[in-house]
Design an enzyme around this catalytic site. Structure first.
Site, PDB file in Angstrom:
ATOM      1  N   HIS A  19       0.564  -0.947   0.065  1.00 47.51           N
ATOM      2  CA  HIS A  19      -0.215  -0.412  -0.171  1.00 47.51           C
ATOM      3  C   HIS A  19       0.870   1.676  -0.138  1.00 47.51           C
ATOM      4  O   HIS A  19       0.367   2.122  -0.939  1.00 47.51           O
ATOM      5  CB  HIS A  19      -0.689  -0.018   1.711  1.00 47.51           C
ATOM      6  N   LYS A  43     -18.150  -5.615   7.414  1.00 46.48           N
ATOM      7  CA  LYS A  43     -17.613  -6.960   7.628  1.00 46.48           C
ATOM      8  C   LYS A  43     -17.107  -6.424   9.286  1.00 46.48           C
ATOM      9  O   LYS A  43     -17.087  -4.677   9.367  1.00 46.48           O
ATOM     10  CB  LYS A  43     -16.893  -5.725   6.348  1.00 46.48           C
ATOM     11  N   ARG A  92      -1.724  -5.946  -8.504  1.00 47.10           N
ATOM     12  CA  ARG A  92      -0.586  -7.504  -8.076  1.00 47.10           C
ATOM     13  C   ARG A  92      -1.322  -8.232  -9.418  1.00 47.10           C
ATOM     14  O   ARG A  92      -0.555  -7.826 -10.833  1.00 47.10           O
ATOM     15  CB  ARG A  92      -0.739  -8.354  -7.353  1.00 47.10           C
ATOM     16  N   SER A 130      -3.369  -8.354   2.929  1.00 44.09           N
ATOM     17  CA  SER A 130      -3.547  -7.787   4.188  1.00 44.09           C
ATOM     18  C   SER A 130      -4.147  -9.257   4.598  1.00 44.09           C
ATOM     19  O   SER A 130      -3.817  -9.612   5.584  1.00 44.09           O
ATOM     20  CB  SER A 130      -4.678  -6.860   4.139  1.00 44.09           C
TER      21      SER A 130
END
Ligand code: PNS
Length: 161
Positions: A19, A43, A92, A130
């Site tokens: 990040h 969440k 990614r 993460s």
């Protein structure tokens, strides 16, 4: 000349070196980057919004042209509220592409003025997320060098070792 501002949204649960690399690369294109941390009551993150905000504040302390904020609701509405029209996301591998493409198209459907820009992650952070950081740290794995030292400490505290 008006300032070029980009929104870098995410859950950042927790933030990783990947990040941070996207933030610094975005700053080479934009005058200012607003890191927008999602507050999603549906969440249950490992780190509360306050914890995610304060870790991010601490890690970027002293760096110029970065604002840390939180948002809920639609991202495109938040982007408009911040008086800009650019969303930056890191990408990614191919596995990211599908979700990012879907999100970018939905955001475009919701607001045609908002543009999504993708920065490719540095090869060093290609395999980290993460989620995988939490999994490794939760099982006692050494994740130093992949997240800032503060995040490493906070993860150890969370997992009680
Ligand atoms: O770090 P993440 O979890 O990949 O970030 C996802 C995020 C926060 C960018 C995404 O969930 C989001 O924008 N949420 C806000 C709700 C929204 O606008 N949804 C509709 C567009 S997909």
């Amino acid at each position: 000349m008006t300032e070029k501002v980009a929104i870098y949204p995410g859950t950042f649960d927790p933030l990783t070196n990947g990040h941070l690399s996207i933030i610094s690369r975005a700053l080479k294109i934009f005058d200012k980057v607003i890191v927008a941390i999602l507050n999603n009551p549906q969440k249950v993150p490992l780190f509360s919004l306050d914890e995610r905000m304060s870790m991010m504040q601490e890690v970027i302390k002293g760096k110029q042209n970065i604002e840390i904020d939180s948002f809920d609701g639609l991202l495109v509405d938040y982007v408009v509220k911040k008086k800009t029209n650019v969303i930056v996301r890191g990408i990614r591998a191919l596995s990211d592409f599908e979700f990012e493409f879907q999100m970018a198209l939905m955001n475009r459907k919701l607001n045609r003025d908002v543009q999504s820009i993708f920065l490719m992650t540095d090869y060093k952070w290609f395999y980290i997320s993460s989620t995988i950081i939490k999994e490794a740290a939760g099982l006692g794995g050494d994740i130093s060098g992949l997240v800032p030292p503060l995040v490493c400490r906070k993860l150890k505290e969370k997992y009680g070792y």
